[in-house]
Structures are given as C-alpha cells and as structure tokens.
Design a protein around this motif. Structure first.
Motif, PDB file in Angstrom:
ATOM      1  N   ALA A   1      69.968 -15.560   8.444  1.00 23.70           N
ATOM      2  CA  ALA A   1      70.815 -14.856   9.475  1.00 23.70           C
ATOM      3  C   ALA A   1      72.047 -14.212   9.454  1.00 23.70           C
ATOM      4  O   ALA A   1      72.753 -15.081   9.145  1.00 23.70           O
ATOM      5  N   ARG A   2      71.818 -12.762   9.309  1.00 23.99           N
ATOM      6  CA  ARG A   2      73.448 -13.113   9.423  1.00 23.99           C
ATOM      7  C   ARG A   2      73.206 -11.215  10.733  1.00 23.99           C
ATOM      8  O   ARG A   2      72.679 -10.528  10.069  1.00 23.99           O
TER       9      ARG A   2
ATOM     10  N   THR B   1      71.006 -16.076  16.326  1.00 30.80           N
ATOM     11  CA  THR B   1      70.926 -17.518  15.772  1.00 30.80           C
ATOM     12  C   THR B   1      69.774 -17.793  14.793  1.00 30.80           C
ATOM     13  O   THR B   1      68.919 -16.728  15.455  1.00 30.80           O
ATOM     14  N   PRO B   2      69.874 -18.085  13.684  1.00 34.02           N
ATOM     15  CA  PRO B   2      68.846 -18.093  12.445  1.00 34.02           C
ATOM     16  C   PRO B   2      66.674 -18.348  14.376  1.00 34.02           C
ATOM     17  O   PRO B   2      65.969 -18.268  13.700  1.00 34.02           O
ATOM     18  N   LEU B   3      68.175 -19.249  14.742  1.00 33.81           N
ATOM     19  CA  LEU B   3      66.557 -20.099  15.271  1.00 33.81           C
ATOM     20  C   LEU B   3      65.935 -19.659  16.612  1.00 33.81           C
ATOM     21  O   LEU B   3      64.722 -19.526  16.168  1.00 33.81           O
ATOM     22  N   ALA B   4      66.864 -18.561  16.980  1.00 33.55           N
ATOM     23  CA  ALA B   4      66.053 -17.458  17.839  1.00 33.55           C
ATOM     24  C   ALA B   4      65.945 -16.246  17.189  1.00 33.55           C
ATOM     25  O   ALA B   4      64.579 -15.950  18.081  1.00 33.55           O
TER      26      ALA B   4
ATOM     27  N   ASP C   1      75.498 -24.634   5.843  1.00 37.31           N
ATOM     28  CA  ASP C   1      75.737 -23.037   6.055  1.00 37.31           C
ATOM     29  C   ASP C   1      75.159 -22.610   7.385  1.00 37.31           C
ATOM     30  O   ASP C   1      73.796 -22.569   7.278  1.00 37.31           O
ATOM     31  N   PRO C   2      75.778 -21.660   8.531  1.00 38.41           N
ATOM     32  CA  PRO C   2      75.332 -22.129   9.454  1.00 38.41           C
ATOM     33  C   PRO C   2      74.233 -20.266   9.738  1.00 38.41           C
ATOM     34  O   PRO C   2      73.833 -20.837  11.043  1.00 38.41           O
ATOM     35  N   GLU C   3      74.351 -19.395   8.905  1.00 43.78           N
ATOM     36  CA  GLU C   3      73.438 -18.795   8.617  1.00 43.78           C
ATOM     37  C   GLU C   3      71.392 -19.064   8.446  1.00 43.78           C
ATOM     38  O   GLU C   3      71.146 -18.393   8.021  1.00 43.78           O
ATOM     39  N   VAL C   4      71.915 -20.245   7.471  1.00 42.01           N
ATOM     40  CA  VAL C   4      70.440 -20.558   7.303  1.00 42.01           C
ATOM     41  C   VAL C   4      70.128 -21.966   8.557  1.00 42.01           C
ATOM     42  O   VAL C   4      70.791 -22.856   8.239  1.00 42.01           O
ATOM     43  N   ILE C   5      68.514 -21.689   8.029  1.00 35.44           N
ATOM     44  CA  ILE C   5      67.727 -22.822   9.001  1.00 35.44           C
ATOM     45  C   ILE C   5      66.587 -23.015   8.020  1.00 35.44           C
ATOM     46  O   ILE C   5      65.826 -22.262   7.075  1.00 35.44           O
TER      47      ILE C   5
ATOM     48  N   VAL D   1      67.825 -11.726   6.862  1.00 35.72           N
ATOM     49  CA  VAL D   1      68.865 -11.050   5.555  1.00 35.72           C
ATOM     50  C   VAL D   1      68.093 -11.654   4.138  1.00 35.72           C
ATOM     51  O   VAL D   1      67.402 -11.337   3.403  1.00 35.72           O
ATOM     52  N   THR D   2      67.538 -12.993   4.504  1.00 39.04           N
ATOM     53  CA  THR D   2      66.104 -14.117   3.824  1.00 39.04           C
ATOM     54  C   THR D   2      64.981 -14.259   4.237  1.00 39.04           C
ATOM     55  O   THR D   2      65.604 -15.143   5.242  1.00 39.04           O
TER      56      THR D   2
END
Length: 153
Positions: free
Chosen positions: A113-114, A6-9, A82-86, A119-120
């Motif tokens: 994250a992907r 996950t982005p948080l992890a 967007d579940p990829e972005v935090i 990713v960014t």
C-alpha cells in the motif's frame, strides 16, 4: 471516511467489503495502476491484472459466484522491513449458495500500500478449495466463464 492508510487497515477494510460482496468498492481501493496477482489461478482465471478498471471488471465478475464468504478466521499478519508491505495468512469460511455445502478457503496475501491505496495485492488462494466446493467444471464455469465474457465484452 477511514483515515488509517496502513497496509493492515486497508486489508481489514478489504475483508469487510469482500464479505459484503461489495467488490466494486474493493476495486476503488486500488491505485489507478495497481496490480492484482493470482499466481495459483486455475485455467480460465487470469493470473495478473493491471489497473483499477481491469481489476474492477474481474472483481465484479465474481460477485455472482455461488460462493458466499461468511467470515475470515485465524488472521496472522507478518510485517516486513518495508513499511508498505504486509503478508497476511487466514482462512475464509463460507458456503456454496447453490447447495448449502460449507467450504473453507485458505489465503496467503501480500499487500503493498502507498498513499492509502493498494499498489499490489498478490493473492495465493487455493484452487483446490474451490474445486472441492464446486467441482472442477463448476469453478472454471463459474469464475472463468463469467470473467471471459466481461473482460472480452
């Protein structure tokens, strides 16, 4: 091996690597064509990096700066639709190794994250905090000078 992608992890792993000054492994977390953006970068520091190897050159160029981050404080993570972005807000605490002077660095970061890779990484860090810790010449000489030598080499 960490299995949470996950982005948080990824943010939490990145922070641990940053504290350990293991920025080569931090660079390994980026997608091959990932981006690291520094919109508030002062003169001499790039505002946009693309690709894992360009990001690695930048990150490893800053490992010898006299700024030692010792902890992060006040982490507030905003999830997005967007579940990829935090979006993360926190403050880094550390010291200037050449003087022993403490410093604080506020951060706001957007992380995309992907497939378990960054990713960014858009990093809104405060050049003012760097100026206050090192002085204008010290910040540009320390970060910008080392970077120019490594990227242009």
């Amino acid at each position: 091996m960490d299995t949470d992608t996950t982005p948080l992890a990824l943010l939490e792993r990145a922070q641990k690597l940053f504290l350990a000054k293991d920025l080569g492994r931090f660079a390994d977390m980026f997608a091959e064509d990932g981006t690291h953006e520094l919109p508030f970068a002062p003169p001499g520091v790039p505002k946009f990096l693309r690709g894992r190897e360009e990001i690695r050159r930048y990150l490893t160029s800053i490992t010898s700066t006299p700024l030692e981050m010792t902890r992060f404080h006040g982490l507030c993570v905003h999830e997005t639709v967007d579940p990829e972005v935090i979006i993360a807000e926190y403050e880094g605490h550390g010291r200037v190794t050449s003087t022993g002077k403490p410093y604080r660095m506020p951060y706001i970061q957007l992380l995309r994250a992907r497939d378990g890779e960054i990713v960014t990484w858009r990093d809104y860090w405060s050049p003012l905090a760097g100026f206050q810790a090192l002085g204008v010449r010290g910040l540009v000489r320390t970060v910008g000078g080392r970077l120019r030598r490594r990227v242009l080499a």
